[in-house]
Design an enzyme around this catalytic site. Structure first.
Site, mmCIF file in Angstrom:
data_model
loop_
_atom_site.group_PDB
_atom_site.id
_atom_site.type_symbol
_atom_site.label_atom_id
_atom_site.label_comp_id
_atom_site.label_asym_id
_atom_site.label_seq_id
_atom_site.Cartn_x
_atom_site.Cartn_y
_atom_site.Cartn_z
ATOM 1 N N LYS A 173 40.971 34.660 37.522
ATOM 2 C CA LYS A 173 39.998 35.246 38.448
ATOM 3 C C LYS A 173 39.557 34.164 39.435
ATOM 4 O O LYS A 173 39.173 33.057 39.023
ATOM 5 C CB LYS A 173 38.807 35.741 37.626
ATOM 6 C CG LYS A 173 38.027 36.858 38.244
ATOM 7 C CD LYS A 173 37.035 37.363 37.211
ATOM 8 C CE LYS A 173 36.091 38.377 37.760
ATOM 9 N NZ LYS A 173 35.005 38.655 36.832
HETATM 10 C C1 E4P Z 1 33.229 41.593 37.504
HETATM 11 O O1 E4P Z 1 34.299 41.112 37.243
HETATM 12 C C2 E4P Z 1 31.944 40.924 37.291
HETATM 13 O O2 E4P Z 1 32.038 40.157 36.111
HETATM 14 C C3 E4P Z 1 30.803 41.886 37.093
HETATM 15 O O3 E4P Z 1 31.195 43.227 37.237
HETATM 16 C C4 E4P Z 1 29.562 41.507 37.791
HETATM 17 O O4 E4P Z 1 28.582 42.476 37.533
HETATM 18 P P1 E4P Z 1 27.011 42.245 37.781
HETATM 19 O O5 E4P Z 1 26.746 42.457 39.229
HETATM 20 O O6 E4P Z 1 26.355 43.289 36.935
HETATM 21 O O7 E4P Z 1 26.719 40.836 37.337
#
Ligand code: E4P
Length: 218
Positions: free
Chosen positions: A83
């Site tokens: 990622k």
């Molecule tokens: C996605 O890969 C992220 O880890 C995640 O969806 C972030 O979500 P949040 O805005 O609830 O922290």
């Protein structure tokens, strides 16, 4: 539509994997920090439980550092997806990792223009954050609609739309209506998908009527 769970809590992941509905997992540095464990250990444990794609995020901000970290994370298990943040440096690293055959997830996407460059960099997944856009008074789902439409115009784009920062079952329903490929859900939202008060009420009534008959099926 594929369901990923957005957590680094391995106990939660084990439990949800038992539902048979889990296609993959996403993590981020904040979720790993919350686990209090070493990233490599958490990712290895998750990959042993879930055979589908497991996103592990780099923390370097320059492409050389991201490549080093990404290659290290990718060798933890065959199902690791590296990622990377949606920055110019992140996309530079994405292109190299993609060319090396590593799966990539370009994260922190907040505009259609960003999603276009992520696809051009060959990302396996792009992660638009719908909840965080809603939080600042913008329409997260409008972004999903734009990206799905744009990607459909260019069959050469292989990038899957991974809807992230999901806050409620309605986000999932709307993402499904728009034809998004994947939703990554916090465990609580994934559990909410099963629930409806009329299901509970109806089941109570069926069981109470059944009890009165004195019968048993077996
Ligand atoms: C996605 O890969 C992220 O880890 C995640 O969806 C972030 O979500 P949040 O805005 O609830 O922290």
């Amino acid at each position: 539509m594929k369901f990923f769970v957005d957590t680094a809590d391995t106990a939660e992941i084990r439990e949800l994997a038992g539902s048979g509905l889990l296609d993959g997992v996403t993590t981020n540095p904040s979720l790993i920090a919350k686990s209090g464990r070493k990233m490599a250990d958490v990712i290895a444990e998750i990959c042993a439980v879930v055979p589908g794609p497991v996103s592990a995020e780099v923390t370097a901000t320059d492409s050389a550092g991201m490549l080093k970290e990404g290659r290290y994370l990718a060798q933890i298990a065959g199902n690791v997806v590296v990622k990377l943040p949606l920055t110019q440096e992140g996309l530079k690293a994405c292109k190299v990792l993609t060319d090396e055959g590593t799966q990539t997830n370009v994260t922190l996407c907040f505009s259609a223009a960003q999603a276009i460059v992520a696809a051009k960099a060959g990302a396996t997944y792009v992660s638009p954050f719908v909840g965080r856009l809603d939080d600042i008074g913008q329409d997260g789902m409008e972004l999903i609609a734009d990206i799905v439409q744009i990607y459909a115009n260019f069959p050469a784009f292989q990038t899957e739309v991974l809807v992230a920062s999901i806050r409620s079952p309605m986000h999932v329903v709307n993402a499904a209506k728009l034809g998004a490929d994947v939703c990554t859900l916090p465990p609580a939202v994934l559990r909410q998908l099963f629930n409806h008060p009329l299901t509970d009420k109806g089941l109570d009534a069926f069981l109470s009527d059944w009890k009165k008959t004195g019968q048993s099926i077996l």
